[in-house]
Design an enzyme around this catalytic site. Sequence first.
Site, short mmCIF file in Angstrom:
data_model
loop_
_atom_site.label_atom_id
_atom_site.label_comp_id
_atom_site.label_asym_id
_atom_site.label_seq_id
_atom_site.Cartn_x
_atom_site.Cartn_y
_atom_site.Cartn_z
N THR A 2 -3.78 5.21 5.56
CA THR A 2 -5.10 4.37 6.56
C THR A 2 -5.81 3.21 5.71
O THR A 2 -7.00 3.53 6.39
CB THR A 2 -5.50 5.25 7.68
OG1 THR A 2 -4.71 6.26 8.30
CG2 THR A 2 -6.30 4.74 8.79
N HIS A 3 -5.34 2.94 4.70
CA HIS A 3 -6.05 2.07 3.94
C HIS A 3 -5.66 0.57 3.99
O HIS A 3 -5.62 0.13 3.40
CB HIS A 3 -5.79 2.62 2.60
CG HIS A 3 -6.51 3.89 2.21
ND1 HIS A 3 -6.00 4.86 1.03
CD2 HIS A 3 -7.17 4.88 3.28
CE1 HIS A 3 -6.46 6.38 0.64
NE2 HIS A 3 -7.27 6.13 2.41
N ASN A 4 -5.48 0.29 4.94
CA ASN A 4 -5.33 -1.74 5.19
C ASN A 4 -6.08 -2.30 5.03
O ASN A 4 -7.27 -1.65 5.41
CB ASN A 4 -4.98 -1.58 7.25
CG ASN A 4 -3.58 0.17 7.44
OD1 ASN A 4 -4.60 0.71 8.22
ND2 ASN A 4 -2.36 -0.73 7.26
#
Length: 570
Positions: free
Chosen positions: A499-501
């Site tokens: 979840t590293h957008n």
Amino acid sequence: MAKILKKVDVVTVGVGWTGGIVAAECSKAGLKVVGLERGGSRTTEDFSQIHDEYRYAINYGLMQDLSKETVTFRNTLNQKALPMRKMGSFLLGNGEGGAGVHWNGWTYRFFPYDFEIKTMTEKRYGKNKVSKDYLIQDWGITYDEMEPYFDKFEKTAGISGEAKNPFEGKRSSDYPNPPLNNTPILLHFEEVTKKMNYHPYRMPAANSSQSYTNPDGETLNPCQYCAFCERFGCEYGAKASPIVTVIPTALKTGNYEIRHHSNVVEILKKGDKVTGVKYINTLTLEEYIQPADIVVLSSYMLNNAKLLMISKIGEQYDPMTRKGTLGKNYCYQLNPATTAFFDKQFNVFMGAGALGTNIDDFNGDNFDHSDLDFIHGALIYGLQSGARPISNNPVQKGIPSWGSAFKRASIYNYTRVITVGGQGSSMPYFQNYLSLDPTYKDAYGYPLLRMTYNFTDQDRALFKFITKKTEAIAKAMNPKSILSVPQITNYSVIPYQSTHNVGGTTMGIDPSISVVNTYLQHWDADNLFVVGAGNFAHNSGYNPTGTAGALAYRCAEGIIKYHKTGSKLG
């Protein structure tokens, strides 16, 4: 008709790490702050006996309801984007504390190289190292300017670590807590990487290694190594999150109010100023207008970008002309890895979200890229975060994915594997961007955010390079066999990756290539601030939270200055 409420000094859209930090700092300075959170309330007490892997890790009990709002996805411009119906590649948080409640706790400072990546790359390798199709740009701020904010975030979150990484930027102080306990898995990783002349150090963790009271007087308890960190809230109050640090600090001032189940759908603007926000009570569907002197977008980066687009603030990026800034520089991350199978058992059922040991020898620009067809690199790590039984069924190549042979192998291997993982950077590409979907709408009638994204040649080359490094380390551990993650081709929203957008609302000193300035103040509206991982001009080989938290402290400083002077900041 929407009900108009009493005006406040500051309204934040989202009550996670960035919104909580802004609220704490502004309310301590005497400003009246309202936080609008579309999810419900959460406290540590809500997580008592939360060890339910099926509910939280498999069915995403703390995540966003995609039946109400999701994103659409496509790989290329000529494809039709379709809605993501179930959580996959990334997990969108929901509720007070946001993703800061269910994160693992890996907490890094981006390298000095990251903040000046264009300048430093061209200085070392020349202007033709990177194709013009990659929209590489400096952030408009240096690591040295960011260091005090990193230091403040680490002290607030009580980060456990050791300042032994020879590649990191200069520090003004050590970590506030010593590293988490060591384990046989991590000691083995450290021993092997040292023999290979690499530079291992303990992972900086937001899982507290001891009882700790932060500068605001909030207390973290020592980690119990229960293995329920990622996708779970911490029942012990040992994992730093907004609900045990900055939110209580803000509430104690008496200047802060949180309104739950309040989904902001539009930023209101008049002339060159914003006047407040419009939101919907998700339980009653009543509409409200919250006027404010200052509006802060502090929700997840995808939602920050969407709100600006819906509100028509800023120029939408167009990949055909490459003009516009809003939605530009969307980046993700890479996850090469190698699993090593042993006959020796390890206590993998115990662990903590950030119980690990790293090397940065192949991260950033810490190695020579002269003869390589990519820039930047990846963090390489050994990790013991706790292997929960539903999600962890490691089997060697050739073993069926079901049936009796699978069961025998997965049960045997469950406590006998070590994964050497990599986390690779992501460079902005001209065809990777965010926009509004022309077809699909959310439950409230507003367009969904559309993601256009695919891995590039840069990504594939980096993935292949780092995979070989993880294989070499895994082999040096002397296992009976190894298994690597297959080489990447096209990006898919399935399965989970990270979840590293980042990107979409980039920061800088030039409004022609950035959405906000270096205080995260919008170029088109002085009293609008946008803060989070969306400000990143590219993604690093590190997790984004430490840098997003540092930016939130800088943003709060800017808001307080602006409230006093009413002028554009530097």
